[in-house]
Scaffold this active site. Structure first.
Site, mmCIF file in Angstrom:
data_model
loop_
_atom_site.group_PDB
_atom_site.id
_atom_site.type_symbol
_atom_site.label_atom_id
_atom_site.label_comp_id
_atom_site.label_asym_id
_atom_site.label_seq_id
_atom_site.Cartn_x
_atom_site.Cartn_y
_atom_site.Cartn_z
ATOM 1 N N ALA A 8 0.752 -1.154 0.128
ATOM 2 C CA ALA A 8 -0.071 -0.099 -0.122
ATOM 3 C C ALA A 8 0.853 1.131 0.040
ATOM 4 C CB ALA A 8 -1.008 -0.088 1.273
ATOM 5 N N GLY A 9 1.846 1.220 -0.856
ATOM 6 C CA GLY A 9 2.653 2.438 -0.908
ATOM 7 C C GLY A 9 2.120 3.384 -1.787
ATOM 8 N N GLY A 12 0.312 1.393 -5.062
ATOM 9 C CA GLY A 12 -0.589 0.517 -4.576
ATOM 10 C C GLY A 12 -1.815 1.519 -3.870
ATOM 11 N N ASN A 104 8.230 -1.666 -12.286
ATOM 12 C CA ASN A 104 8.834 -0.867 -13.380
ATOM 13 C C ASN A 104 9.955 -1.886 -13.989
ATOM 14 O OD1 ASN A 104 7.581 1.865 -13.592
ATOM 15 N ND2 ASN A 104 8.619 2.255 -11.616
ATOM 16 N N LYS A 206 7.707 3.318 -22.409
ATOM 17 C CA LYS A 206 7.746 3.901 -20.934
ATOM 18 C C LYS A 206 9.336 3.796 -20.611
ATOM 19 C CE LYS A 206 6.994 3.890 -16.264
ATOM 20 N NZ LYS A 206 6.272 3.431 -14.925
ATOM 21 N N ASN A 210 11.712 7.098 -20.069
ATOM 22 C CA ASN A 210 12.436 7.338 -18.899
ATOM 23 C C ASN A 210 13.975 7.565 -19.072
ATOM 24 O OD1 ASN A 210 10.501 6.768 -16.974
ATOM 25 N ND2 ASN A 210 10.950 4.731 -16.699
#
Length: 214
Positions: A8-9, A12, A104, A206, A210
């Site tokens: 749950a960062g 999330g 990622n 992506k 980056n």
């Protein structure tokens, strides 16, 4: 849908809050101060314009066995943290559960259903022991690319910075009813989750971004 968010960062928390606010049944598998905050107050989402919403109708636990099997399980932790949850994963993953890794970079499953001479080749840089490839049922994995930027401002508080796209796709590029269901679920939460025929191409898009902008 019953959705378990493991981790749950920032991402999330953002995803889980958006889905819970839209009425989906969300369970956060979390720990420490973050777990306690969500249990006591729900999860607060601070939008880019400063407005706030709190998703209180969520479950937060660190006991996978208590959480039970879910329709969708999102792996929302860093790549090097995934292996640690493997022993508990069977408690939340059933035979029809869709697993959505949200790490990622090049994922551990990259060469599964890839075709050609590299098909099935492990990606040792993200799965050095091979545990992810052997423990996670690859037939149940749905690819996903994460574009939103967010931060965990405090335990149980996520600040959304920008972006709302989570493109998804089957690893073999085929259309599927389950991918459509996940896309529709995300859309109900105000997110963009187009189903792509080549999710790997989106990952490289992506990564190139980056490399260029970071």
């Amino acid at each position: 849908m019953k959705i378990a968010i493991i981790g749950a960062g920032a991402i999330g928390g953002y995803l889980g809050a958006k889905l819970a606010l839209a009425g989906e049944a969300v369970t956060f598998l979390a720990r420490g101060a973050n777990l306690q905050a969500i249990r006591q107050r729900g999860i607060k989402l601070v939008a880019a314009d400063g407005s706030e919403q709190v998703a209180r109708d969520v479950i937060a636990t660190d006991r996978y066995a208590d959480a039970g099997v879910h329709d969708v399980v999102v792996l929302a932790m860093k790549a090097h943290q995934v292996e640690a949850v493997l022993p508990d994963l069977p408690h939340v993953v059933g035979s029809d559960t869709v697993i959505v890794p949200m790490q990622n970079g090049i994922p551990f499953w990259y060469f599964h259903a890839h075709g050609g001479t590299l098909a099935g080749t492990p990606v040792h840089s993200v799965d050095p022991t091979g545990a992810l490839m052997t423990s996670i049922p690859l037939a149940q994995v749905l690819g996903c690319v994460v574009y939103p930027a967010a931060e965990l401002a405090a335990p149980g508080v996520v600040r959304h910075i920008e972006g709302d796209r989570f493109p998804i796709g089957e690893l073999d590029g085929s259309p599927s009813a389950r991918a459509a269901r996940v896309s529709e679920c995300f859309a109900r939460g105000g997110l963009k989750a187009p189903v792509l025929a080549d999710i790997r191409a989106e990952m490289w898009l992506k990564l190139w971004g980056n490399l260029t902008f970071n």
